[in-house]
Design a protein around this motif. Structure first.
Motif, PDB file in Angstrom:
ATOM      1  N   LEU A 445     -15.554   4.814  24.957  1.00 40.27           N
ATOM      2  CA  LEU A 445     -14.309   5.536  25.191  1.00 40.27           C
ATOM      3  C   LEU A 445     -13.242   4.626  25.791  1.00 40.27           C
ATOM      4  O   LEU A 445     -12.062   4.709  25.426  1.00 40.27           O
ATOM      5  N   LEU A 446     -13.629   3.727  26.675  1.00 39.73           N
ATOM      6  CA  LEU A 446     -12.656   2.832  27.303  1.00 39.73           C
ATOM      7  C   LEU A 446     -11.966   1.965  26.257  1.00 39.73           C
ATOM      8  O   LEU A 446     -10.767   1.679  26.364  1.00 39.73           O
ATOM      9  N   ALA A 447     -12.702   1.527  25.252  1.00 38.99           N
ATOM     10  CA  ALA A 447     -12.096   0.737  24.177  1.00 38.99           C
ATOM     11  C   ALA A 447     -11.132   1.592  23.369  1.00 38.99           C
ATOM     12  O   ALA A 447     -10.038   1.143  23.010  1.00 38.99           O
ATOM     13  N   ASP A 448     -11.532   2.814  23.076  1.00 44.42           N
ATOM     14  CA  ASP A 448     -10.664   3.727  22.332  1.00 44.42           C
ATOM     15  C   ASP A 448      -9.342   3.952  23.049  1.00 44.42           C
ATOM     16  O   ASP A 448      -8.309   4.159  22.411  1.00 44.42           O
ATOM     17  N   LEU A 449      -9.385   3.926  24.390  1.00 45.87           N
ATOM     18  CA  LEU A 449      -8.202   4.197  25.207  1.00 45.87           C
ATOM     19  C   LEU A 449      -7.518   2.914  25.661  1.00 45.87           C
ATOM     20  O   LEU A 449      -6.693   2.936  26.587  1.00 45.87           O
ATOM     21  N   LEU A 453      -7.919   3.313  32.506  1.00 47.27           N
ATOM     22  CA  LEU A 453      -8.923   3.854  33.410  1.00 47.27           C
ATOM     23  C   LEU A 453      -8.630   5.298  33.784  1.00 47.27           C
ATOM     24  O   LEU A 453      -9.555   6.106  33.956  1.00 47.27           O
ATOM     25  N   GLY A 454      -7.360   5.642  33.924  1.00 41.74           N
ATOM     26  CA  GLY A 454      -7.006   7.012  34.271  1.00 41.74           C
ATOM     27  C   GLY A 454      -7.448   8.000  33.210  1.00 41.74           C
ATOM     28  O   GLY A 454      -8.101   9.016  33.512  1.00 41.74           O
ATOM     29  N   LEU A 455      -7.120   7.727  31.955  1.00 48.23           N
ATOM     30  CA  LEU A 455      -7.537   8.617  30.871  1.00 48.23           C
ATOM     31  C   LEU A 455      -9.055   8.615  30.709  1.00 48.23           C
ATOM     32  O   LEU A 455      -9.651   9.643  30.361  1.00 48.23           O
ATOM     33  N   TRP A 456      -9.672   7.478  30.948  1.00 44.09           N
ATOM     34  CA  TRP A 456     -11.140   7.403  30.881  1.00 44.09           C
ATOM     35  C   TRP A 456     -11.766   8.360  31.892  1.00 44.09           C
ATOM     36  O   TRP A 456     -12.700   9.100  31.569  1.00 44.09           O
ATOM     37  N   GLY A 482     -16.526  -3.305  25.020  1.00 41.60           N
ATOM     38  CA  GLY A 482     -16.757  -3.606  23.619  1.00 41.60           C
ATOM     39  C   GLY A 482     -15.498  -3.467  22.797  1.00 41.60           C
ATOM     40  O   GLY A 482     -14.428  -3.135  23.312  1.00 41.60           O
ATOM     41  N   PRO A 483     -15.607  -3.697  21.495  1.00 35.43           N
ATOM     42  CA  PRO A 483     -14.428  -3.639  20.617  1.00 35.43           C
ATOM     43  C   PRO A 483     -14.043  -2.199  20.294  1.00 35.43           C
ATOM     44  O   PRO A 483     -14.848  -1.278  20.382  1.00 35.43           O
ATOM     45  N   LYS A 484     -12.787  -2.040  19.882  1.00 35.08           N
ATOM     46  CA  LYS A 484     -12.297  -0.709  19.513  1.00 35.08           C
ATOM     47  C   LYS A 484     -12.896  -0.265  18.184  1.00 35.08           C
ATOM     48  O   LYS A 484     -13.212   0.914  18.005  1.00 35.08           O
ATOM     49  N   GLN A 485     -13.023  -1.193  17.257  1.00 32.32           N
ATOM     50  CA  GLN A 485     -13.703  -0.888  16.007  1.00 32.32           C
ATOM     51  C   GLN A 485     -15.203  -1.034  16.229  1.00 32.32           C
ATOM     52  O   GLN A 485     -15.653  -1.958  16.902  1.00 32.32           O
ATOM     53  N   ARG A 486     -15.961  -0.135  15.638  1.00 27.06           N
ATOM     54  CA  ARG A 486     -17.400  -0.127  15.897  1.00 27.06           C
ATOM     55  C   ARG A 486     -18.055  -1.450  15.518  1.00 27.06           C
ATOM     56  O   ARG A 486     -17.910  -1.932  14.398  1.00 27.06           O
ATOM     57  N   ASP A 487     -18.759  -2.012  16.474  1.00 25.93           N
ATOM     58  CA  ASP A 487     -19.572  -3.206  16.262  1.00 25.93           C
ATOM     59  C   ASP A 487     -20.795  -3.029  17.150  1.00 25.93           C
ATOM     60  O   ASP A 487     -20.743  -3.257  18.357  1.00 25.93           O
ATOM     61  N   ASP A 488     -21.908  -2.579  16.547  1.00 24.73           N
ATOM     62  CA  ASP A 488     -23.052  -2.125  17.325  1.00 24.73           C
ATOM     63  C   ASP A 488     -23.567  -3.150  18.320  1.00 24.73           C
ATOM     64  O   ASP A 488     -23.876  -2.828  19.469  1.00 24.73           O
ATOM     65  N   GLY A 489     -23.698  -4.387  17.891  1.00 26.33           N
ATOM     66  CA  GLY A 489     -24.245  -5.409  18.779  1.00 26.33           C
ATOM     67  C   GLY A 489     -23.404  -5.638  20.013  1.00 26.33           C
ATOM     68  O   GLY A 489     -23.928  -5.981  21.078  1.00 26.33           O
ATOM     69  N   LEU A 490     -22.084  -5.448  19.891  1.00 28.79           N
ATOM     70  CA  LEU A 490     -21.183  -5.663  21.022  1.00 28.79           C
ATOM     71  C   LEU A 490     -21.030  -4.422  21.887  1.00 28.79           C
ATOM     72  O   LEU A 490     -20.908  -4.529  23.109  1.00 28.79           O
ATOM     73  N   LEU A 491     -21.027  -3.243  21.276  1.00 23.95           N
ATOM     74  CA  LEU A 491     -20.897  -2.044  22.107  1.00 23.95           C
ATOM     75  C   LEU A 491     -22.180  -1.797  22.893  1.00 23.95           C
ATOM     76  O   LEU A 491     -22.149  -1.207  23.975  1.00 23.95           O
TER      77      LEU A 491
END
Length: 617
Positions: A445-449, A453-456, A482-491
């Motif tokens: 969620l933090l990457a999406d935002l 931190l406030g919205l998180w 992690g990255p905003k676009q899904r990358d399993d190994g990094l998230l």
């Protein structure tokens, strides 16, 4: 001469004939006295074993059925276990032409007291989800295991990093201290794949813990240690597929054991085809029988022996490990009738057990189709107590990431979330759903935002206070991004402090920066408060249509309430309180996390990007 003659006579009577049947394994290797499931079908594997006749001698245990398949290397032997059978070990013998050609040990065990009455997780719990390989390395000696296809390589985001069950067990105090009462590790069973095996979803032995994670005994020890600290263990079960290196793939038990004859044919992912009255049968078939990837052969649960095998495997792990719940992976992709039979069998054995299924759909009607109590037009009778609330998850992320629309329209602000929650009328029991902001298959969620931190915090407060059972993903409390676009190994990044020499340590707080400490303190306070607040477990829910970037709802009973006011705007908002007189008039309030009194006048100031949590008395 007489000695030689005697030896020849002994060999003629007792020696196995040439090319005699062999036994390589029997699954399950044991069962328990007093189970409702008292007719256990054993999968017996060994070269030529179908030519042999099984025998045993143990009081209270009888062979009541023997079946063969088109593969001569398998027998399916059904044992009936009487209620007065005695625990203990014995041999199952296999004979050809009246001569015993092979034996294999088997065992009956006594059940733990109260096993059938175990209570699974519910809305009073909070789930901490971990990817074991990335959480903590408690035993570096098993990071790489001779004979297994993939060794540890922490420098590779998609490789194995060495986390294990010992690492989880070492940090149970941390998990409990954060306020969590249930632990969900992603699969820890053997994944002996040549690469990308750390995630656990390509299982190669359904009865064996991956040696790089520990042993079966370590699973049971983890469950017992967790229970002693008030934490239940949830197992991640995969019924839809196996790994391409599963031992079945070298010698399938039957021609129809694997869908599409064991050849890769991709699923179409058309999950609506199951409920769609207009769907072409070929589309339904392609969804259920197709493979995810060529490394994950798709199982055919319409084969009755495979169906029984999978049901018994689930019952075995619940009983053996002392589980408090199951999360079932890729739920809708398996055969529909089998899913009903499987869940019913589990609940017949453990009536108060908890299970949650993964149906990754934004459509609440699709998710609701699978929950116990749903009357479906197609006649499907589901038995799954809970489902992962993907519709609410996706609506929350959308609402937090976008600005308010004109006139409060559904295209902006809180309205997607408000209107998605209104779909609760579709569910037989929305209070049993598992709610979450993120998991091991989504960007954080933090990457999406974009690091807001406030919205998180607003999003995390929502998950902790809305109806259902909240699930939290490890490491987000110290702002793994992690990255905003899904990358399993990094998230699925390593938990700071889970490895010797880490610069920062989430478990002790050493090396964390101010933002990380703030986030961790917030999650700890939030979930410790939730843990001690029954209104958040069983209280009724009333929400008010969002306005001016603010969404307000109450959890309440006849005497008290909790007020949640979520402001997603960067600027403070002044919230007029007359709209909420039913809950606030003549009442006092205090901040839920600090305990400080809060004055309830005509209005309430809500800081920008904040969750205001009030206990009303």
């Amino acid at each position: 001469m007489r000695v030689l003659l005697a030896c020849c006579l002994w060999l003629s009577v007792f020696a196995p004939p040439a090319h005699a049947a062999q036994v390589e394994r029997i699954e399950p290797a044991n069962w328990w006295v007093g189970m409702r499931h008292d007719r256990v079908e054993l999968l017996v594997h060994g070269k030529g074993i179908a030519a042999a006749t099984p025998r045993l001698s143990h009081a209270g245990v009888a062979i009541v059925d023997v079946q063969k398949t088109d593969n001569p290397n398998y027998l399916f032997v059904t044992l009936e276990i009487a209620g007065d059978a005695k625990p203990g070990g014995f041999e199952i013998a296999f004979a050809e032409a009246g001569k015993v050609v092979a034996t294999h040990p088997w065992r009956l065990d006594a059940r733990e007291p109260g096993s059938a009455q175990r209570h699974g997780f519910d809305a009073g719990d909070a789930i901490y989800l971990v990817t074991p390989d990335r959480f903590a390395d408690g035993d570096p000696s098993n990071d790489s295991v001779p004979g297994m296809r993939e060794a540890a390589n922490r420098a590779n985001p998609n490789g194995r990093h060495g986390g294990d069950l010992a690492g989880i067990r070492r940090h149970l105090d941390y998990i409990a201290g954060m306020g969590f009462t249930q632990l969900w590790p992603t699969p820890f069973l053997e994944n002996d794949q040549p690469g990308y095996s750390y995630h656990g979803y390509a299982i190669t032995d359904l009865y064996r813990t991956d040696p790089r994670m520990g042993s079966n005994q370590d699973v049971r020890a983890l469950a017992r240690a967790a229970k002693a600290k008030g934490i239940g263990l949830i197992m991640d079960v995969v019924l839809n597929h196996i790994g391409s290196q599963h031992w079945w793939m070298r010698d399938p038990p039957a021609r129809d054991w694997i869908n599409h004859g064991g050849r890769f044919a991709p699923t179409n992912h058309r999950r609506t085809a199951i409920q769609d009255p207009h769907a072409a049968p070929a589309d339904r078939q392609a969804f259920v029988e197709g493979w995810f990837v060529d490394a994950m052969p798709d199982l055919n649960q319409r084969n009755p022996h495979l169906a029984r095998y999978l049901i018994q495997n689930t019952l075995w792990w619940i009983e053996y490990a002392g589980l408090s719940g199951i999360r079932e992976d890729t739920f809708g992709y398996a055969d529909t009738q089998f899913l009903s039979d499987w869940a019913k069998a589990v609940l017949d054995e453990y009536p108060d057990f908890a299970m949650v299924g993964e149906e990754w759909s934004i459509n609440p009607a699709v998710v609701a189709h699978w929950q116990r109590g749903k009357a479906n037009p197609d006649g499907h009778v589901p038995h799954m107590p809970s489902m992962m609330d993907f519709p609410l998850n996706l609506s929350l992320r959308t609402a937090l990431a976008q600005a308010d629309g004109w006139n409060g329209g559904v295209e902006g602000g809180w309205m997607p979330l408000y209107e998605m929650l209104a779909n609760d009328f579709l569910y037989p029991d929305p209070g049993r759903l598992v709610v979450f902001a993120e998991n091991h298959d989504s960007s954080r969620l933090l990457a999406d935002l974009d690091g807001d931190l406030g919205l998180w915090k607003v999003g995390m407060a929502y998950i902790a206070t809305i109806r259902g059972t909240p699930q939290f993903y490890y490491g987000s409390e110290v702002l793994l991004r992690g990255p905003k676009q899904r990358d399993d190994g990094l998230l699925r990044a390593d938990m700071p402090g889970g490895w010797a020499g880490d610069r920062a340590d989430a478990f002790t707080g050493a090396g964390l920066d101010a933002r990380q400490r703030d986030a961790q303190d917030y999650i700890r306070a939030l979930y410790q408060w939730r843990k001690r607040t029954p209104l958040l477990h069983a209280g009724k829910l009333m929400h008010f249509a969002p306005a001016d970037d603010v969404y307000v709802y109450f959890r309440y009973d006849e005497r008290r309430s909790v007020m949640v006011a979520l402001n997603k705007h960067a600027q403070a908002r002044t919230l007029a309180l007359d709209r909420f007189d039913r809950f606030l008039r003549g009442r006092s309030a205090r901040d839920a996390l600090t305990g400080k009194p809060v004055a309830l006048g005509e209005s309430l100031r809500l800081p920008g990007k904040s969750a205001t949590l009030l206990e009303i008395e």
